[in-house]
Write a protein that holds these residues in place. Structure first.
Motif, PDB file in Angstrom:
ATOM      1  N   ASP A 263       0.852  -1.192   0.000  1.00 39.80           N
ATOM      2  CA  ASP A 263       0.000   0.000   0.000  1.00 39.80           C
ATOM      3  C   ASP A 263       0.887   1.241   0.000  1.00 39.80           C
ATOM      4  OD1 ASP A 263      -1.583   2.290   1.205  1.00 39.80           O
ATOM      5  OD2 ASP A 263      -3.167   0.792   1.063  1.00 39.80           O
ATOM      6  N   GLY A 264       0.819   2.026  -1.060  1.00 42.74           N
ATOM      7  CA  GLY A 264       1.689   3.184  -1.200  1.00 42.74           C
ATOM      8  C   GLY A 264       1.495   4.236  -0.131  1.00 42.74           C
ATOM      9  N   GLU A 265       0.249   4.456   0.276  1.00 39.68           N
ATOM     10  CA  GLU A 265      -0.011   5.486   1.271  1.00 39.68           C
ATOM     11  C   GLU A 265       0.455   5.069   2.657  1.00 39.68           C
ATOM     12  OE1 GLU A 265      -1.959   9.022   0.573  1.00 39.68           O
ATOM     13  OE2 GLU A 265      -0.117   8.194  -0.258  1.00 39.68           O
ATOM     14  N   VAL A 266       0.374   3.774   2.958  1.00 39.42           N
ATOM     15  CA  VAL A 266       0.927   3.282   4.224  1.00 39.42           C
ATOM     16  C   VAL A 266       2.434   3.523   4.250  1.00 39.42           C
ATOM     17  CG1 VAL A 266       1.341   1.247   5.636  1.00 39.42           C
ATOM     18  CG2 VAL A 266      -0.895   1.564   4.558  1.00 39.42           C
ATOM     19  N   THR A 267       3.094   3.173   3.164  1.00 37.86           N
ATOM     20  CA  THR A 267       4.546   3.383   3.062  1.00 37.86           C
ATOM     21  C   THR A 267       4.876   4.866   3.139  1.00 37.86           C
ATOM     22  OG1 THR A 267       4.756   1.407   1.681  1.00 37.86           O
ATOM     23  CG2 THR A 267       6.589   2.965   1.653  1.00 37.86           C
ATOM     24  N   GLY A 268       4.090   5.680   2.445  1.00 31.56           N
ATOM     25  CA  GLY A 268       4.335   7.122   2.442  1.00 31.56           C
ATOM     26  C   GLY A 268       4.199   7.736   3.818  1.00 31.56           C
ATOM     27  N   LEU A 269       3.163   7.333   4.550  1.00 27.59           N
ATOM     28  CA  LEU A 269       2.966   7.889   5.893  1.00 27.59           C
ATOM     29  C   LEU A 269       4.115   7.507   6.813  1.00 27.59           C
ATOM     30  CD1 LEU A 269       1.180   9.444   7.890  1.00 27.59           C
ATOM     31  CD2 LEU A 269       0.062   7.282   8.443  1.00 27.59           C
ATOM     32  N   LEU A 270       4.524   6.239   6.771  1.00 29.21           N
ATOM     33  CA  LEU A 270       5.637   5.809   7.604  1.00 29.21           C
ATOM     34  C   LEU A 270       6.904   6.586   7.250  1.00 29.21           C
ATOM     35  CD1 LEU A 270       6.976   3.979   9.678  1.00 29.21           C
ATOM     36  CD2 LEU A 270       7.212   2.229   7.894  1.00 29.21           C
TER      37      LEU A 270
ATOM     38  N   PRO B  27       1.038   6.470  -9.487  1.00 22.41           N
ATOM     39  CA  PRO B  27       0.735   7.847  -9.073  1.00 22.41           C
ATOM     40  C   PRO B  27       0.734   7.941  -7.543  1.00 22.41           C
ATOM     41  CG  PRO B  27      -0.817   7.098 -10.742  1.00 22.41           C
ATOM     42  CD  PRO B  27      -0.040   5.894 -10.306  1.00 22.41           C
ATOM     43  N   PRO B  28       1.451   8.888  -6.978  1.00 26.48           N
ATOM     44  CA  PRO B  28       1.527   8.973  -5.518  1.00 26.48           C
ATOM     45  C   PRO B  28       0.271   9.583  -4.912  1.00 26.48           C
ATOM     46  CG  PRO B  28       2.749  10.783  -6.492  1.00 26.48           C
ATOM     47  CD  PRO B  28       2.274   9.913  -7.631  1.00 26.48           C
ATOM     48  N   GLY B  29      -0.012   9.184  -3.670  1.00 27.51           N
ATOM     49  CA  GLY B  29      -1.092   9.778  -2.916  1.00 27.51           C
ATOM     50  C   GLY B  29      -0.565  10.871  -1.997  1.00 27.51           C
ATOM     51  N   ARG B  30      -1.455  11.381  -1.159  1.00 26.14           N
ATOM     52  CA  ARG B  30      -1.128  12.519  -0.293  1.00 26.14           C
ATOM     53  C   ARG B  30       0.096  12.266   0.591  1.00 26.14           C
ATOM     54  NH1 ARG B  30      -4.297  13.918   5.185  1.00 26.14           N
ATOM     55  NH2 ARG B  30      -3.451  15.991   5.617  1.00 26.14           N
ATOM     56  N   TYR B  31       0.117  11.127   1.285  1.00 21.52           N
ATOM     57  CA  TYR B  31       1.202  10.880   2.227  1.00 21.52           C
ATOM     58  C   TYR B  31       2.524  10.630   1.513  1.00 21.52           C
ATOM     59  CZ  TYR B  31      -2.672  10.471   5.482  1.00 21.52           C
ATOM     60  OH  TYR B  31      -3.806  10.731   6.220  1.00 21.52           O
ATOM     61  N   GLN B  32       2.459  10.055   0.320  1.00 20.27           N
ATOM     62  CA  GLN B  32       3.692   9.843  -0.443  1.00 20.27           C
ATOM     63  C   GLN B  32       4.298  11.177  -0.877  1.00 20.27           C
ATOM     64  OE1 GLN B  32       3.192   6.314  -3.308  1.00 20.27           O
ATOM     65  NE2 GLN B  32       1.144   6.592  -2.492  1.00 20.27           N
ATOM     66  N   VAL B  33       3.449  12.134  -1.249  1.00 23.67           N
ATOM     67  CA  VAL B  33       3.959  13.457  -1.632  1.00 23.67           C
ATOM     68  C   VAL B  33       4.532  14.176  -0.412  1.00 23.67           C
ATOM     69  CG1 VAL B  33       3.373  15.694  -2.624  1.00 23.67           C
ATOM     70  CG2 VAL B  33       2.350  13.614  -3.570  1.00 23.67           C
ATOM     71  N   LEU B  34       3.841  14.073   0.722  1.00 19.82           N
ATOM     72  CA  LEU B  34       4.369  14.683   1.949  1.00 19.82           C
ATOM     73  C   LEU B  34       5.717  14.074   2.318  1.00 19.82           C
ATOM     74  CD1 LEU B  34       1.120  14.925   4.110  1.00 19.82           C
ATOM     75  CD2 LEU B  34       2.519  16.849   3.326  1.00 19.82           C
ATOM     76  N   ALA B  35       5.845  12.771   2.135  1.00 22.66           N
ATOM     77  CA  ALA B  35       7.123  12.119   2.413  1.00 22.66           C
ATOM     78  C   ALA B  35       8.203  12.644   1.478  1.00 22.66           C
ATOM     79  CB  ALA B  35       6.979  10.604   2.272  1.00 22.66           C
TER      80      ALA B  35
ATOM     81  N   ASP C 252       2.577  21.714  -5.558  1.00 22.70           N
ATOM     82  CA  ASP C 252       1.620  21.827  -6.660  1.00 22.70           C
ATOM     83  C   ASP C 252       0.904  20.496  -6.874  1.00 22.70           C
ATOM     84  OD1 ASP C 252       2.296  24.450  -7.111  1.00 22.70           O
ATOM     85  OD2 ASP C 252       3.683  24.024  -8.751  1.00 22.70           O
ATOM     86  N   GLN C 253       1.649  19.420  -6.738  1.00 22.18           N
ATOM     87  CA  GLN C 253       1.060  18.087  -6.883  1.00 22.18           C
ATOM     88  C   GLN C 253       0.151  17.777  -5.697  1.00 22.18           C
ATOM     89  OE1 GLN C 253       4.067  15.080  -7.339  1.00 22.18           O
ATOM     90  NE2 GLN C 253       2.658  13.576  -8.193  1.00 22.18           N
TER      91      GLN C 253
ATOM     92  N   VAL D 266      10.856   6.227   0.409  1.00 21.86           N
ATOM     93  CA  VAL D 266      10.432   7.134  -0.662  1.00 21.86           C
ATOM     94  C   VAL D 266      10.910   6.606  -2.013  1.00 21.86           C
ATOM     95  CG1 VAL D 266      10.726   9.460  -1.626  1.00 21.86           C
ATOM     96  CG2 VAL D 266      10.310   9.178   0.822  1.00 21.86           C
ATOM     97  N   ARG D 267      12.162   6.173  -2.084  1.00 22.20           N
ATOM     98  CA  ARG D 267      12.683   5.632  -3.350  1.00 22.20           C
ATOM     99  C   ARG D 267      11.932   4.365  -3.756  1.00 22.20           C
ATOM    100  NH1 ARG D 267      17.643   7.064  -0.888  1.00 22.20           N
ATOM    101  NH2 ARG D 267      17.982   4.896  -0.242  1.00 22.20           N
ATOM    102  N   GLU D 268      11.558   3.577  -2.745  1.00 21.01           N
ATOM    103  CA  GLU D 268      10.806   2.344  -3.023  1.00 21.01           C
ATOM    104  C   GLU D 268       9.503   2.663  -3.734  1.00 21.01           C
ATOM    105  OE1 GLU D 268       8.008  -0.393  -0.226  1.00 21.01           O
ATOM    106  OE2 GLU D 268      10.103  -0.227   0.437  1.00 21.01           O
ATOM    107  N   ARG D 269       8.816   3.709  -3.284  1.00 22.52           N
ATOM    108  CA  ARG D 269       7.550   4.072  -3.901  1.00 22.52           C
ATOM    109  C   ARG D 269       7.753   4.694  -5.271  1.00 22.52           C
ATOM    110  NH1 ARG D 269       4.156   1.037  -3.306  1.00 22.52           N
ATOM    111  NH2 ARG D 269       2.885   2.501  -4.485  1.00 22.52           N
ATOM    112  N   LEU D 270       8.809   5.507  -5.425  1.00 18.83           N
ATOM    113  CA  LEU D 270       9.085   6.116  -6.732  1.00 18.83           C
ATOM    114  C   LEU D 270       9.368   5.046  -7.778  1.00 18.83           C
ATOM    115  CD1 LEU D 270      11.334   9.161  -5.720  1.00 18.83           C
ATOM    116  CD2 LEU D 270       9.005   9.244  -6.644  1.00 18.83           C
ATOM    117  N   ALA D 271      10.019   3.972  -7.357  1.00 18.27           N
ATOM    118  CA  ALA D 271      10.396   2.913  -8.289  1.00 18.27           C
ATOM    119  C   ALA D 271       9.187   2.174  -8.850  1.00 18.27           C
ATOM    120  CB  ALA D 271      11.335   1.920  -7.603  1.00 18.27           C
TER     121      ALA D 271
END
Length: 409
Positions: free
Chosen positions: A226-233, A285-293, A318-319, A276-281
């Motif tokens: 889950d991208g947003e779980v990863t992003g929040l962490l 499309p990133p969600g809110r927490y991924q962008v904040l990360a 902007d994103q 963060v790199r894991e999700r970029l790879a």
């Protein structure tokens, strides 16, 4: 309350959610669980200073709360007799584990984040029952009145009781429909710890930030894709990495531009950057927490504040604003714009948000700083005064007071 009493509560406050969860699971009623936990803590405050803290404080609080819950139920005449008699059978042994995760706090979070509740009610109720935040602290997080927040929390508890929502971690198939509320709760619990709003609390509440990170790790293990779980962490880790430099020895908040970056926790930064790199790879499309990360990754990549890639920060905001078009996001975007286009451009954007953020201390603090940079000391002083009036954090207030004193004229 004496200093000794206060120390007892603070030392064992992390037991609050576990006690509430255990009692709620046994009796199926959040109101009873909360009241019984409150009575157990009140008895602890009365007895422990004289009798000493028991060998197992958590067990003592849970046992006492269970007994208080039975007393509360006995006083109720509206419940079915057989049900009431069944609840009279008290068992000192821990209740059997429910769900895939043996974590009372996480189980309570998933219960409070049931899709039968509105998203705002899920978040507010969980902050109260799990985070132990007051209605006033939660109201400040939502930028609403305390009375309105109290009513929202009460309605949510009634809904859980009437819908007979079970106190358990849902099955894997049910997780996606609840996870957004769970993540929103952890985000706000972390924020309250990162910059506590209570007048009588420490400016940074390590207990809340640590617990939010712990639970985010548990959920990440449960839902690793889950991208947003990863992003929040990742976001939490990158912000937590800066904690050693956030409050000076004199008790004043140190903003990121003035922090000693050598004091930042490099292990947490490395872990956050890897996520963060894991999700970029993935290319998704990133969600809110991924962008904040990602925004926090940019900040923690700069060895000096002058090395910050503000163009990248603005691009990320902007994103983010397309995903979360809130005035708070717009405010943070304006701060980044001011670093590129100058304080006059940033100020124009900030002042356009006044109607939405007039009761938000960070709005006035940001406006004050931009006015100061423009040499408008009188206007800056008024803005600092308003920010100080609204700020509930002692370290932040100290920072604002110093900035106000440094104004020319």
């Amino acid at each position: 309350m004496s200093a000794v009493d206060d120390a007892i509560i603070r030392a064992h406050r992390d037991e609050w959610a576990r006690v509430v969860a255990t009692v709620a699971k046994r009796f199926g009623d959040l109101d009873i669980a909360e009241e019984a936990a409150s009575e157990a803590f009140a008895i602890a405050v009365e007895r422990w200073p004289a009798d000493g803290v028991p060998p197992n404080p958590g067990g003592w609080l849970t046992t006492t709360a269970n007994r208080k819950a039975i007393d509360l139920i006995r006083r109720e005449n509206k419940r079915d007799g057989k049900h009431r008699e069944a609840l009279m059978i008290f068992d000192d042994e821990p209740a059997p584990s429910l769900g895939a995760i043996d974590d009372d706090r996480l189980r309570l979070i998933f219960t409070c984040c049931h899709p039968a509740l509105s998203m705002e009610s899920r978040v507010a109720l969980t902050l109260r029952m799990v985070g132990g935040l007051t209605a006033d602290e939660i109201a400040r997080a939502f930028l609403v009145q305390e009375s309105a927040m109290g009513r929202r929390i009460t309605r949510a508890k009634v809904k859980i009781r009437e819908a007979r929502i079970p106190f358990r971690v849902p099955a894997s198939a049910d997780l996606p429909e609840r996870i957004s509320g769970v993540l929103a709760v952890l985000f706000l619990v972390f924020n309250e710890g990162y910059l506590a709003t209570g007048a009588d609390t420490d400016p940074v509440r390590d207990d809340l930030t640590a617990e939010a990170i712990r639970l985010a790790r548990v959920i990440h293990e449960l839902m690793p894709d889950d991208g947003e779980v990863t992003g929040l962490l990742a976001m939490m880790l990158l912000i937590e990495a800066r904690r050693p430099a956030r409050v000076s020895t004199s008790g004043e908040l140190v903003t990121i531009d003035g922090q000693d970056r050598g004091a930042w926790n490099r292990d947490l930064i490395a872990e956050g950057h890897a996520l963060v790199r894991e999700r970029l790879a993935t290319g998704e499309p990133p969600g809110r927490y991924q962008v904040l990360a990602a925004i926090n990754a940019v900040h923690t990549s700069a060895r000096d504040v002058r090395d910050t890639d503000w163009s990248q920060v603005v691009a990320l905001y902007d994103q983010l604003i397309t995903l979360d078009p809130s005035p708070v996001v717009a405010l943070n975007r304006a701060i980044a714009i001011a670093e590129i286009d100058g304080p006059d451009v940033g100020l124009a954007t900030v002042e356009s948000l006044e109607a939405a953020l007039n009761t938000y201390h960070a709005f006035h603090a940001t406006r004050a700083d931009l006015l100061r940079r423009l040499g408008r000391s009188r206007d800056a002083r008024d803005a600092y005064d308003r920010a100080i009036e609204l700020s509930g954090n002692t370290a932040e207030t100290a920072n604002l007071l110093r900035r106000r004193r440094q104004l020319a004229g």
